[in-house]
Design an enzyme around this catalytic site. Structure first.
Site, PDB file in Angstrom:
ATOM      1  N   ASP A   7     -75.276   3.711  40.946  1.00  0.00           N
ATOM      2  CA  ASP A   7     -74.198   3.861  41.928  1.00  0.00           C
ATOM      3  C   ASP A   7     -73.371   5.113  41.644  1.00  0.00           C
ATOM      4  OD1 ASP A   7     -72.726   3.219  44.104  1.00  0.00           O
ATOM      5  OD2 ASP A   7     -71.642   1.553  43.197  1.00  0.00           O
ATOM      6  N   HIS A  28     -77.613  12.041  46.201  1.00  0.00           N
ATOM      7  CA  HIS A  28     -78.868  11.300  45.994  1.00  0.00           C
ATOM      8  C   HIS A  28     -79.923  12.198  45.346  1.00  0.00           C
ATOM      9  CE1 HIS A  28     -77.093   8.011  48.057  1.00  0.00           C
ATOM     10  NE2 HIS A  28     -77.133   8.540  49.258  1.00  0.00           N
ATOM     11  N   LEU A  50     -94.644   2.730  29.996  1.00  0.00           N
ATOM     12  CA  LEU A  50     -93.498   2.149  30.715  1.00  0.00           C
ATOM     13  C   LEU A  50     -93.928   1.598  32.078  1.00  0.00           C
ATOM     14  CD1 LEU A  50     -90.304   1.930  30.990  1.00  0.00           C
ATOM     15  CD2 LEU A  50     -90.464   4.117  32.204  1.00  0.00           C
TER      16      LEU A  50
HETATM   17  C1  FPP Z   1     -75.862   4.444  45.425  1.00  0.00           C
HETATM   18  O1  FPP Z   1     -74.899   5.471  45.455  1.00  0.00           O
HETATM   19  C2  FPP Z   1     -77.205   4.987  45.510  1.00  0.00           C
HETATM   20  C3  FPP Z   1     -78.157   4.671  46.432  1.00  0.00           C
HETATM   21  C4  FPP Z   1     -77.992   3.682  47.505  1.00  0.00           C
HETATM   22  C5  FPP Z   1     -79.460   5.347  46.442  1.00  0.00           C
HETATM   23  C6  FPP Z   1     -80.060   5.553  45.096  1.00  0.00           C
HETATM   24  C7  FPP Z   1     -81.137   6.518  45.225  1.00  0.00           C
HETATM   25  C8  FPP Z   1     -81.421   7.462  44.322  1.00  0.00           C
HETATM   26  C9  FPP Z   1     -80.728   7.664  43.035  1.00  0.00           C
HETATM   27  C10 FPP Z   1     -82.535   8.355  44.680  1.00  0.00           C
HETATM   28  C11 FPP Z   1     -83.651   8.342  43.737  1.00  0.00           C
HETATM   29  C12 FPP Z   1     -84.377   7.102  43.548  1.00  0.00           C
HETATM   30  C13 FPP Z   1     -85.702   7.051  43.307  1.00  0.00           C
HETATM   31  C14 FPP Z   1     -86.270   5.796  42.791  1.00  0.00           C
HETATM   32  C15 FPP Z   1     -86.628   8.185  43.515  1.00  0.00           C
HETATM   33  P1  FPP Z   1     -73.850   5.485  46.635  1.00  0.00           P
HETATM   34  O2  FPP Z   1     -74.385   6.332  47.739  1.00  0.00           O
HETATM   35  O3  FPP Z   1     -73.503   4.086  47.009  1.00  0.00           O
HETATM   36  O4  FPP Z   1     -72.627   6.191  45.946  1.00  0.00           O
HETATM   37  P2  FPP Z   1     -71.079   5.951  46.285  1.00  0.00           P
HETATM   38  O5  FPP Z   1     -70.765   4.539  45.872  1.00  0.00           O
HETATM   39  O6  FPP Z   1     -70.401   6.960  45.442  1.00  0.00           O
HETATM   40  O7  FPP Z   1     -70.914   6.190  47.754  1.00  0.00           O
END
Ligand code: FPP
Length: 241
Positions: A14, A31, A125
């Site tokens: 997050d 992201h 892994l």
């Molecule tokens: C949460 O941060 C993150 C996500 C919903 C997406 C996670 C995806 C990645 C890290 C991309 C890579 C993943 C793979 C497996 C290739 P948020 O957008 O909720 O952040 P915020 O709370 O600050 O808004």
């Protein structure tokens, strides 16, 4: 050095959006930076001999985000898979996806199946990616499969035990998560692996996912190593065991 290592680490990544906002960048840039952290953590797990890493990439609830962010995220997953699968395979990583994959773009579904097939016999892994996953969805799909067996006369309701349910739950063939990490400051499970986290040690950090580095990971592992896991027993019983 960490002496007690978790076998399975499950992470909610997050804080990507806030990381981007802090830099006046579009959310997708957060992201993208998050993918870099995924790379680092996968490498660290491989190097340490951690057996399973489960990452929450996209929850059942994430469809509620703006359409554009959802489609950019899907494109990012597609690109990440296309770029990383070869190197994951070379590094003996076995890739598994969990969640209701049927709702994902067809191209992504195909890539997932191919990547799983290519890496299925790898012995390093196991990297589990939860995509369109929700803990309640998982328990519901298990209940549905059990009901189907009962309806077919293959299972008697009175013989249903926890172990019966467990069999149908995602990744129940893998060891349960020992350590759960959530970055980004929120202290919730957010419908992640509800069944599987029953006895997992929970660790929360304010660090935003794109900033989460090897040192942060070490700190989380050290926190885990310092905990006593009792599984319902007393501290004395555990010490004397
Ligand atoms: C949460 O941060 C993150 C996500 C919903 C997406 C996670 C995806 C990645 C890290 C991309 C890579 C993943 C793979 C497996 C290739 P948020 O957008 O909720 O952040 P915020 O709370 O600050 O808004």
């Amino acid at each position: 050095m960490t002496e007690k290592l978790p076998c399975h680490v499950a992470i909610i990544m997050d804080g990507n959006g806030r990381w981007a906002k802090g830099r006046k960048l579009p959310r997708i840039a957060g992201h993208r930076a998050g993918v870099e952290t995924v790379r680092k953590v996968v490498r660290a797990c491989g190097a340490k001999g951690i057996k399973v890493l489960t990452l929450f990439a996209f929850s059942s609830e994430n469809w509620r985000r703006p359409k554009r962010e959802v489609s950019l995220l899907m494109e990012l997953f597609i690109r990440a898979l296309q770029q990383e699968v070869k190197s994951l395979n070379k590094n003996n990583v076995r890739l598994r996806m969990i969640g209701d994959l049927s709702a994902l773009p067809e191209k992504l579904q195909k890539l997932i199946l191919k990547a799983q097939e290519l890496t299925r016999n790898n012995t390093g892994l196991t990297l589990v990616i939860a995509a369109n996953y929700g803990g309640r969805w998982d328990i519901t799909q298990a209940a549905r499969q059990i009901a189907q067996q009962v309806a077919a006369g293959e299972l008697q309701p009175e013989t249903i035990r926890e172990e019966t349910v467990q069999q149908f739950i995602s990744i129940s063939d893998l060891p349960e998560p020992d350590l759960f990490i959530r970055t980004g400051g929120e202290q919730r499970i957010s419908n992640y692996l509800l069944w599987q986290l029953a006895y997992t040690e929970l660790y929360f950090t304010e660090t935003l996912w794109p900033d989460f580095d090897d040192t942060d990971f070490e700190v989380a592992l050290a926190s885990f190593a310092g905990r006593q896991r009792r599984f319902g027993r007393t501290g004395e019983q555990v010490e004397n065991a």
